[in-house]
Design an enzyme around this catalytic site. Structure first.
Site, PDB file in Angstrom:
ATOM      1  N   ASP A  56     -30.845  25.108 -16.500  1.00 52.72           N
ATOM      2  CA  ASP A  56     -30.871  24.178 -15.258  1.00 52.72           C
ATOM      3  C   ASP A  56     -30.182  24.687 -14.109  1.00 52.72           C
ATOM      4  O   ASP A  56     -30.660  24.666 -12.824  1.00 52.72           O
ATOM      5  CB  ASP A  56     -30.210  22.676 -15.774  1.00 52.72           C
ATOM      6  CG  ASP A  56     -30.769  22.131 -16.871  1.00 52.72           C
ATOM      7  OD1 ASP A  56     -31.929  22.019 -16.980  1.00 52.72           O
ATOM      8  OD2 ASP A  56     -30.064  21.560 -17.672  1.00 52.72           O
ATOM      9  N   HIS A 100     -28.793  17.726 -20.422  1.00 51.90           N
ATOM     10  CA  HIS A 100     -30.143  18.684 -20.352  1.00 51.90           C
ATOM     11  C   HIS A 100     -31.273  17.830 -20.453  1.00 51.90           C
ATOM     12  O   HIS A 100     -31.975  18.390 -21.305  1.00 51.90           O
ATOM     13  CB  HIS A 100     -29.713  19.664 -21.327  1.00 51.90           C
ATOM     14  CG  HIS A 100     -30.806  20.945 -21.510  1.00 51.90           C
ATOM     15  ND1 HIS A 100     -30.769  21.659 -20.309  1.00 51.90           N
ATOM     16  CD2 HIS A 100     -31.496  21.410 -22.442  1.00 51.90           C
ATOM     17  CE1 HIS A 100     -31.847  22.495 -20.524  1.00 51.90           C
ATOM     18  NE2 HIS A 100     -32.304  22.403 -21.613  1.00 51.90           N
TER      19      HIS A 100
END
Length: 354
Positions: free
Chosen positions: A191, A218
């Site tokens: 990310d 996530h």
């Protein structure tokens, strides 16, 4: 000419790297002596799921890392082939392959860092939660092995859904009496890597010059890029904030759809995982100032697990940074993220406790 016994020993060492036999079959040739001459000092790293789409490029990149002296590659299929292939690389790390449940304990014994990319990948139309039933059981089994064979290892969990699999790992370690929250980290580096890349595109910068904190979790809305804290300091229009936030949150889906059923984000995930593993190894070495985002046991919010910036050191997570000042957009995003995360965490905990 060399005596035949020396030649035979050399050949045996090569064979032991690729497919280690039982210790009882090795005679005086113990595994710890199966080292290439001149192999550098470093850390022992295990990759669980090394033959998969993430595992193979991850194993290749870890073989290139100068901080790795021994690399154990484990999977339930194809581990010998991946091991043979990677072992031909002329770097100093010694590679050994382990196949199937019966060799899991051998794969884990003595490891300093264990990386877990094992599990099934996402396919078009699947969410990370769709992967839960399969991957939850895989992570449970692997963590039971870790608890028995290398309870002091740093554990990097990649297997999705990370929001749930890290709590699963924690519960397994608690049951075994080996839980150390500082040593269990969910890898959310992808990310951050995506955020750095996408923000750099908007700003016209080299991604290596950009640092975007990404907190929360996530998956989807739990991925919260803090664009107000971007370095170098930058300002964005509301349209740019919406665009960047949406693209960072849905980067995985972007890749799944682009691959049209042929896979998920394996190469970028492997890159991000190795970047994070390298940070963990540098922390273990004692390097100062190693700060990365990770999904860990945390008191930053009321949730038991949360991704934020952490300082890595010899014991794993040595400091968890506060979120810092958030703007109104980020505060609203944080509430959405926490609501979604709470359910995912409980799902993981319940999987072990039920």
């Amino acid at each position: 000419m060399q005596p035949s016994s020396i030649v035979n020993d050399r050949i045996a060492r090569i064979a032991a790297h690729l497919q280690p036999p039982n210790d009882s079959q090795m005679g005086d040739l113990r595994r710890e002596n199966c080292r290439a001459k001149g192999a550098s000092g470093g850390f022992k790293v295990g990759v669980l799921g090394a033959a998969g789409g993430i595992g193979q490029p991850l194993a290749l990149l870890m073989k290139m890392n100068p901080l790795v002296s021994v690399l154990h590659l484990y999977d339930v299929v194809n581990a010998p082939g991946v091991t043979a292939d990677i072992s031909h690389m002329d770097t100093s790390a010694v590679v050994r392959g382990f196949l199937g449940q019966q060799q899991l304990e051998d794969a884990l014994t003595g490891m300093d860092l264990v990386i877990i990319p094992a599990g099934v990948p996402r396919k078009p139309g699947m969410t990370r939660d769709d992967l839960f039933n399969i991957n939850a059981g895989i992570v449970k089994t692997l963590c039971e092995g870790i608890a028995k064979c290398c309870p002091k290892a740093i554990v990097n969990v990649i297997s999705n859904p990370v929001n749930s699999t890290v709590p699963i790992a924690a519960e397994v370690f608690k049951k075994a009496g080996t839980y150390d929250p500082k040593r269990l980290l969910g890898v959310t580096m992808l990310d951050v890597v995506r955020a750095n890349t996408f923000v750099a595109e908007v700003l016209g910068l080299d991604p290596r010059e950009v640092d975007v904190p990404v907190v929360g979790g996530h998956a989807g809305v739990t991925i919260l890029p803090l664009l107000s804290q971007v370095k170098p300091s930058s300002s964005f229009t509301p349209k740019e904030i919406d665009y960047l936030t949406d693209r960072i949150q849905n980067g995985g889906t972007e890749v799944v759809e682009a691959k049209a059923g042929a896979g998920s984000a394996t190469l970028s995930m492997a890159y991000a995982a190795v970047k994070f593993a390298d940070a963990c190894l540098r922390g273990l070495r004692g390097d100062a100032g190693i700060v990365q985002c990770a999904y860990v046991a945390s008191e930053v919010t009321e949730l038991p697990f949360f991704a934020s910036k952490v300082r890595l050191g010899r014991t794993g997570v040595e400091e968890i940074h506060p979120l810092g000042p958030l703007n109104e957009y980020e505060r609203a995003g944080l509430e959405k993220a926490k609501k979604e995360l709470a359910g995912s965490i409980q799902k993981g905990v319940s999987f072990i406790r039920k």
